[in-house]
Design an enzyme around this catalytic site. Structure first.
Site, PDB file in Angstrom:
ATOM      1  N   ARG A   1      14.132  38.638  50.766  1.00 29.14           N
ATOM      2  CA  ARG A   1      14.842  37.499  50.161  1.00 29.14           C
ATOM      3  C   ARG A   1      15.747  38.011  49.045  1.00 29.14           C
ATOM      4  NH1 ARG A   1      12.508  35.329  46.263  1.00 29.14           N
ATOM      5  NH2 ARG A   1      10.471  35.037  47.227  1.00 29.14           N
TER       6      ARG A   1
ATOM      7  N   TYR B   1      35.809  18.669  53.388  1.00 29.99           N
ATOM      8  CA  TYR B   1      34.892  18.780  54.523  1.00 29.99           C
ATOM      9  C   TYR B   1      33.766  17.760  54.320  1.00 29.99           C
ATOM     10  CZ  TYR B   1      31.173  20.630  57.452  1.00 29.99           C
ATOM     11  OH  TYR B   1      30.172  20.754  58.368  1.00 29.99           O
TER      12      TYR B   1
ATOM     13  N   ASP C   1      37.322  26.473  48.920  1.00 29.52           N
ATOM     14  CA  ASP C   1      36.727  26.603  50.245  1.00 29.52           C
ATOM     15  C   ASP C   1      37.819  27.197  51.140  1.00 29.52           C
ATOM     16  OD1 ASP C   1      35.838  26.272  52.873  1.00 29.52           O
ATOM     17  OD2 ASP C   1      34.815  24.374  52.453  1.00 29.52           O
TER      18      ASP C   1
ATOM     19  N   LYS D   1      32.549  29.783  61.091  1.00 29.31           N
ATOM     20  CA  LYS D   1      33.825  29.478  61.708  1.00 29.31           C
ATOM     21  C   LYS D   1      34.587  30.770  62.028  1.00 29.31           C
ATOM     22  CE  LYS D   1      32.206  25.406  60.809  1.00 29.31           C
ATOM     23  NZ  LYS D   1      32.496  24.694  59.564  1.00 29.31           N
TER      24      LYS D   1
HETATM   25  C1  LIG Z   1      31.817  23.964  58.558  1.00 29.26           C
HETATM   26  C2  LIG Z   1      32.391  23.895  57.192  1.00 29.26           C
HETATM   27  C3  LIG Z   1      31.561  23.934  56.052  1.00 29.26           C
HETATM   28  C4  LIG Z   1      30.038  23.951  56.136  1.00 29.26           C
HETATM   29  O1  LIG Z   1      29.563  25.126  56.694  1.00 29.26           O
HETATM   30  P1  LIG Z   1      28.206  25.204  57.591  1.00 29.26           P
HETATM   31  O2  LIG Z   1      28.190  26.646  57.977  1.00 29.26           O
HETATM   32  O3  LIG Z   1      28.390  24.271  58.744  1.00 29.26           O
HETATM   33  O4  LIG Z   1      27.091  24.812  56.704  1.00 29.26           O
HETATM   34  C5  LIG Z   1      32.172  23.921  54.818  1.00 29.26           C
HETATM   35  N1  LIG Z   1      33.509  23.839  54.686  1.00 29.26           N
HETATM   36  C6  LIG Z   1      34.334  23.787  55.753  1.00 29.26           C
HETATM   37  C7  LIG Z   1      35.808  23.694  55.552  1.00 29.26           C
HETATM   38  C8  LIG Z   1      33.806  23.805  57.043  1.00 29.26           C
HETATM   39  O5  LIG Z   1      34.630  23.738  58.097  1.00 29.26           O
END
Ligand SMILES: *Cc1c(COP(=O)(O)O)cnc(C)c1O
Length: 401
Positions: free
Chosen positions: A57, A110, A183, A208
Site C-alpha cells: 500500500r 465530468y 483534469d 481513458k
Molecule cells: C472517466 C473520467 C473521470 C473518472 O475516472 P474513473 O477512472 O472512471 O474513476 C474523471 N474525469 C474525466 C474527464 C473522465 O473522463
C-alpha cells in the site's frame, strides 16, 4: 556492472513515455518493469528496507515505475497512482479541503467529479459554485478569497468539449491562495501540459487515453515542483508541501493502483504519442464529415475555427484530441443513430483503440438532469478510435441514414 538510472528529463515526449521510470530490471535485464505482484518485502534486519519498500500500500516497484513515468510526461515533480480517476480526485480533495471551505467547479465537469463534490464533500461541509470556465470574469466573480481553496479546471470538457484558458485561471486561483487543479484526461499530457502553464496538480483518469485499450481502470495525480497546500493549511506531516500531503493521504486512505493495473497502464502509456496523433487526425475527419451532413444540426470539435474556444485550444494544446460531439435536433434521432452504428460501439468511457458512441443525457450524464450540468438530450458523444477512418465515416453515414 550496474546501470546508473537515466535521467530522461531532456528527452522528447515519446522517449520519456517509453523509458522514464522504466530502466531494465537490475537483476535480470528484463526490458519491461516486472509485475511485482507482492504485498510485503523482506527486511535486512528491523527497518533494513531494500529500496524503501516495506508494504505494497505504501509503495510497490511496478507502481513506482508508473508514477515516475507519469511525472516525467506531465513535467511534474511527483506522481501518485490510484485505483480509479475518482479515487485520485477523492484523495486530492481530502488533502486540500476542510469543512467550511469552498471549491469552484466547471458547469460541465465530468459527472463523477460533480457527484463527488456535491454528494460526498457537500455533506462534509464543503460548498461549491459551478462556473462556466470559458468565461474568466465569471471565475473571478465565483472565487471567494480566503474561503475558496480549490479551483477545478477541466479542458476540454466532457461531453460538451468546452475550452478553459488554463493560464488565465491559474492567475485567478493564485491571487486567491487556492490550489489550481486541471483534469487533463481528455487532452492527455501529449497534447496539453497544464503544469507548464502554472497548474499545481493534474488529475487523470488513466482508464481513458493513457491506458488506451479499455482493459484497466485507474487514476493519477501529478504535482508541480514546489506546489503548496492552500494558503493557511498545514499538512498532516507538518509541511505545506502538496506532494507530501498527497503521499500521506495515498498511504493513509489507501486507494492505490494494484501492480497489474499499474503495469497495464504503463504499457498503454508507451504508445500514447502515436495513438494520439491518429486519434486527432481521425477525429478531425469525422468532425468534418458530420459538419457536412444534413441530419446533423451542430458539431462540437475544438479543432474547428468556429468553436468558441478554438483560439485558446490552439494556444495551449498541440492537437485537438479524439473526442467529437454532435446534435441531431431531437432525441429520437439521436437514439436511432446510437442504435445503428456497427463500428462505433454503444458504450460509456472513451480513449481506447475502439471507437465508442454514447448519448450523455441518458448515459454518462443522466444524473446531471435538472442540475446546472444538464446536457442537451440530442447530444451524441463520439470517442474516435484507431480503426480505418473510412470505416468510421461510412458507419456514421449509414447510421445517420
Ligand atoms: C472517466 C473520467 C473521470 C473518472 O475516472 P474513473 O477512472 O472512471 O474513476 C474523471 N474525469 C474525466 C474527464 C473522465 O473522463
Amino acid at each position: 556492472m550496474t546501470d546508473i538510472p537515466q535521467d530522461w528529463t531532456t528527452s522528447g515526449f515519446a522517449t520519456r513515455a517509453i523509458h522514464a521510470g522504466q530502466d531494465p530490471d537490475a537483476a535480470t535485464g528484463a526490458v519491461v518493469p516486472p509485475i511485482h505482484q507482492v504485498s510485503t518485502y523482506k527486511q535486512d534486519g528491523v527497518g533494513g528496507l531494500r529500496g524503501g519498500y516495506e508494504y505494497s500500500r505504501s509503495g510497490n516497484p511496478t507502481r513506482t515505475a508508473l508514477e515516475e513515468a507519469l511525472a516525467a510526461v506531465e513535467g511534474g515533480a511527483r506522481a501518485f497512482a490510484f485505483a480509479s480517476g475518482l479515487a485520485a480526485e477523492d484523495t486530492l480533495l481530502r488533502a486540500v479541503l476542510r469543512p467550511g471551505d469552498h471549491i469552484v467547479v466547471p458547469t460541465d465537469a465530468y459527472g463523477g467529479t460533480y457527484r463527488l463534490v456535491t454528494r460526498v464533500f457537500g455533506p462534509w461541509g464543503v460548498e461549491h459554485t459551478p462556473v462556466d470556465l470559458s468565461d474568466v470574469d465569471a471565475v473571478v466573480e465565483a472565487v471567494e478569497p480566503g474561503r475558496t481553496k480549490v479551483v477545478w479546471v477541466e479542458t476540454p470538457t466532457n461531453p460538451l468539449l468546452g475550452i478553459a484558458d488554463i493560464a488565465a485561471i491559474v492567475a485567478v486561483a493564485r491571487a486567491a491562495g487556492a490550489v489550481l487543479v486541471v483534469d487533463n484526461t481528455f487532452a492527455t499530457p501529449y497534447l496539453q501540459r497544464p503544469i507548464e502553464l502554472g497548474a499545481d496538480v493534474v488529475v487523470h483518469s488513466t482508464t481513458k487515453y493513457i491506458g488506451g485499450h479499455s482493459d484497466v481502470v485507474g487514476g493519477a495525480l501529478v504535482v508541480a515542483d514546489g506546489a503548496q497546500l492552500p494558503v493557511g493549511l498545514e499538512g498532516p506531516t507538518g509541511t505545506t508541501s502538496l506532494a507530501d500531503a498527497l503521499a500521506f493521504h495515498q498511504n493513509a486512505s489507501g486507494a492505490i493502483a494494484g501492480p497489474f493495473d499499474a503495469w497495464l497502464t504503463l504499457r498503454g502509456l508507451k504508445t500514447l504519442a502515436v495513438r494520439m496523433d491518429r486519434h486527432c487526425a481521425s477525429a478531425l475527419t469525422v468532425a468534418r464529415y458530420l459538419a457536412g451532413h444534413s441530419a446533423v444540426t451542430e458539431v462540437r470539435y475544438p479543432g474547428f475555427d468556429e468553436h468558441p474556444g478554438h483560439e485558446v485550444a490552439a494556444r495551449q494544446m498541440s492537437g485537438f484530441g479524439g473526442m467529437v460531439a454532435f446534435r441531431t435536433g431531437d432525441v429520437e434521432k439521436a437514439l436511432e443513430v446510437c442504435a445503428r452504428t456497427k463500428v462505433f460501439t454503444l458504450a460509456e468511457s472513451l480513449g481506447g483503440v475502439e471507437s465508442l458512441i454514447e448519448l450523455p443525457g441518458r448515459m454518462t450524464h443522466a444524473s446531471m438532469a435538472g442540475s446546472a450540468l444538464e446536457v442537451p438530450d440530442d447530444l451524441v458523444r463520439l470517442s474516435v478510435g484507431l480503426e480505418d477512418v473510412a470505416d468510421l465515416v461510412a458507419d456514421l453515414g449509414q447510421a445517420l441514414g
